[in-house]
Design an enzyme around this catalytic site. Structure first.
Site, PDB file in Angstrom:
ATOM      1  N   ASP A 150      36.022  48.358  39.152  1.00  0.00           N
ATOM      2  CA  ASP A 150      36.077  49.239  40.319  1.00  0.00           C
ATOM      3  C   ASP A 150      34.998  50.288  40.075  1.00  0.00           C
ATOM      4  O   ASP A 150      35.128  51.106  39.162  1.00  0.00           O
ATOM      5  CB  ASP A 150      37.477  49.859  40.388  1.00  0.00           C
ATOM      6  CG  ASP A 150      37.600  50.924  41.477  1.00  0.00           C
ATOM      7  OD1 ASP A 150      36.575  51.292  42.085  1.00  0.00           O
ATOM      8  OD2 ASP A 150      38.733  51.386  41.694  1.00  0.00           O
ATOM      9  N   TYR A 185      45.147  58.504  32.720  1.00  0.00           N
ATOM     10  CA  TYR A 185      45.233  57.625  33.876  1.00  0.00           C
ATOM     11  C   TYR A 185      43.862  57.408  34.506  1.00  0.00           C
ATOM     12  O   TYR A 185      43.193  58.349  34.894  1.00  0.00           O
ATOM     13  CB  TYR A 185      46.193  58.197  34.935  1.00  0.00           C
ATOM     14  CG  TYR A 185      46.346  57.228  36.077  1.00  0.00           C
ATOM     15  CD1 TYR A 185      46.988  56.009  35.865  1.00  0.00           C
ATOM     16  CD2 TYR A 185      45.811  57.490  37.325  1.00  0.00           C
ATOM     17  CE1 TYR A 185      47.089  55.086  36.873  1.00  0.00           C
ATOM     18  CE2 TYR A 185      45.916  56.567  38.351  1.00  0.00           C
ATOM     19  CZ  TYR A 185      46.562  55.366  38.114  1.00  0.00           C
ATOM     20  OH  TYR A 185      46.661  54.442  39.116  1.00  0.00           O
ATOM     21  N   LYS A 238      44.727  51.349  37.876  1.00  0.00           N
ATOM     22  CA  LYS A 238      45.291  50.139  37.284  1.00  0.00           C
ATOM     23  C   LYS A 238      44.164  49.177  36.929  1.00  0.00           C
ATOM     24  O   LYS A 238      43.031  49.320  37.371  1.00  0.00           O
ATOM     25  CB  LYS A 238      46.281  49.499  38.262  1.00  0.00           C
ATOM     26  CG  LYS A 238      47.676  50.086  38.135  1.00  0.00           C
ATOM     27  CD  LYS A 238      48.343  49.728  36.799  1.00  0.00           C
ATOM     28  CE  LYS A 238      49.719  50.356  36.708  1.00  0.00           C
ATOM     29  NZ  LYS A 238      50.080  50.839  35.386  1.00  0.00           N
TER      30      LYS A 238
HETATM   31  C1  F6R Z   1      46.282  52.863  42.366  1.00  0.00           C
HETATM   32  C2  F6R Z   1      45.265  53.776  42.833  1.00  0.00           C
HETATM   33  C3  F6R Z   1      45.608  54.728  43.926  1.00  0.00           C
HETATM   34  C4  F6R Z   1      45.445  56.184  43.471  1.00  0.00           C
HETATM   35  C5  F6R Z   1      45.845  57.156  44.578  1.00  0.00           C
HETATM   36  C6  F6R Z   1      45.642  58.629  44.191  1.00  0.00           C
HETATM   37  O1  F6R Z   1      45.790  52.079  41.319  1.00  0.00           O
HETATM   38  O2  F6R Z   1      44.167  53.783  42.335  1.00  0.00           O
HETATM   39  O3  F6R Z   1      46.889  54.497  44.441  1.00  0.00           O
HETATM   40  O4  F6R Z   1      46.199  56.417  42.321  1.00  0.00           O
HETATM   41  O5  F6R Z   1      45.111  56.904  45.749  1.00  0.00           O
HETATM   42  O6  F6R Z   1      44.314  58.804  43.810  1.00  0.00           O
HETATM   43  P1  F6R Z   1      43.721  60.244  43.441  1.00  0.00           P
HETATM   44  O7  F6R Z   1      44.609  60.829  42.412  1.00  0.00           O
HETATM   45  O8  F6R Z   1      42.349  59.954  42.945  1.00  0.00           O
HETATM   46  O9  F6R Z   1      43.709  61.034  44.724  1.00  0.00           O
HETATM   47 MG    MG Z   2      40.221  52.290  42.583  1.00  0.00          MG
HETATM   48 MG    MG Z   3      41.453  48.253  42.204  1.00  0.00          MG
END
Ligand code: F6R
Ligand code: MG
Ligand code: MG
Length: 364
Positions: free
Chosen positions: A10, A227, A230
């Site tokens: 990604d 974090y 994923k």
């Molecule tokens: C799941 C994923 C998304 C983000 C969510 C919050 O793997 O990447 O669900 O966790 O959109 O993202 P932030 O914290 O960057 O606003």
């Molecule tokens: Mg992503």
């Molecule tokens: Mg992805």
């Protein structure tokens, strides 16, 4: 011998975490076409699912080939540059290091690769998943290669009747073990039933080292210690002639099993099999989904892809997935929709807990 390498990352989402920008695909295609002209690649296809770009490569370099890994890394650097220019979301998210150091493993991108003797006819399936983790393949791989209710070939094809061997990684203790099925099926299940820790890395022909399925197993959060989204794993499966038929390899996805991931990598949800034009998660950043690129390998050329889940016979699985999604969503912030506490360690939740830790006082 031919090596098939699927390397994914990604490098920036469009919009949010939902899709890959079309120009990222163009950039990757240009880079890979150049590498093919230069003789490094036999063939390539740029695949995608959700916000993940997957470089599907064939070559003669063997696994862990520095030039191939470098090509993938530099391609991801180029798509990251575009992502930065367009201010795409999470530009360069999966590139955990500033510079390439010889092997892409441990640097963020996911990789599954094997070297095979191409058979008289070599059908392969490449599964790409978004909004979930590598253990998501455990259940479908078990069904494909060890469950006679899924794969009748295990019962009626003499060349499959002896079963297959599974190589399982312990992602916490960095160990691996091999289990032979059907004899050690219950031992295997003991471990792979815990997919956040034990993941199937390879499936081998019985008693040998010929890989017939291979997965990507990197856990970004464990690598980065924080974090970072994923892992959105990939899986390559060889089919037919003594291996699961294409339809036996697809069949497990007729059941949308629950996997960890979805919103903020923190929720269980159904893995929905979708066609190429439905590969962009939106509802609650999901639900998690899987696409399947089918190819016939021909002297290292990738004849294809076919969009294997573009079939109305997967419609009930999609509908069931949406019903499960509705059901799970109504649990809101409660487990078991939300992941258990130990799995939440690598999200932003501990920071919030830290703030209010003084609220608790000892009980007599
Ligand atoms: C799941 C994923 C998304 C983000 C969510 C919050 O793997 O990447 O669900 O966790 O959109 O993202 P932030 O914290 O960057 O606003
Ligand atoms: Mg992503
Ligand atoms: Mg992805």
């Amino acid at each position: 011998m031919v090596t098939v390498s699927v390397i994914k990352a990604d490098t920036g989402g469009y919009v949010g975490h939902s899709a890959v920008h079309p120009d990222s695909i163009k950039i990757a295609e240009e880079r890979l076409a150049k590498a093919q002209q230069d003789g490094l690649l036999l063939d390539f296809h740029v695949g995608k699912v959700g916000d993940d770009l997957a470089l599907i490569l064939t070559h003669n370099g063997g696994v862990d080939q520095e030039e191939i890994h470098r090509l993938a890394w530099e391609t991801f650097e180029a798509t990251t540059a575009l992502a930065k220019k367009l201010k795409l979301y999470g530009a360069g998210q999966d590139l955990l290091s500033d510079a390439f150091s010889g092997n892409i493993k441990g640097m963020g991108p996911g990789i599954a690769e094997f070297t095979i003797e191409e058979r008289k006819s070599e059908p392969i399936l490449i599964f790409l998943a978004d909004k979930t983790e590598p253990g998501a393949w455990n259940l479908p791989l078990f069904k494909m290669f060890a469950d006679p209710f899924n794969t009748p070939g295990l019962v009626i094809d003499p060349s499959m009747h002896d079963g297959f061997d599974f190589e399982v990684l312990d992602l916490i203790e960095h160990r691996k073990a091999r289990f032979s099925t059907p004899e050690e099926m219950y031992d295997l299940l003991l471990f792979i039933g815990a997919p956040d820790r034990y993941v199937i890395k390879n499936v081998y022909r019985k008693g040998g080292n010929e890989s017939v399925a291979v997965t990507s197993t990197q856990r970004l959060n464990l690598m980065a210690g924080r974090y970072v989204g994923k892992d959105d794993p990939v899986l390559i499966v060889r089919c037919q002639s003594g291996l699961p038929a294409v339809g036996e390899a697809l069949e497990p996805f007729g059941f949308p099993h629950l996997v960890a991931g979805w919103m903020r990598g923190s929720h269980f949800g159904p893995l929905m099999p979708v066609s190429f034009n439905e590969d962009t998660p939106s509802r609650f950043d999901g639900p998690p989904r899987v696409v399947c690129y089918g190819f016939q390998l021909c002297n290292g050329k990738l004849v294809g892809p076919r969009d294997m889940f573009a079939d109305p016979s997967f419609q009930t699985a999609r509908e069931q997935a949406m019903q499960i999604a509705d059901y799970m969503r109504r649990m809101g912030p409660f487990e078991p929709h939300r992941l258990p506490l130990d799995a939440m360690e690598y999200t932003t939740m501990p920071q919030v807990m830290e703030r209010i830790k003084d609220r608790f006082e000892p009980v007599e």
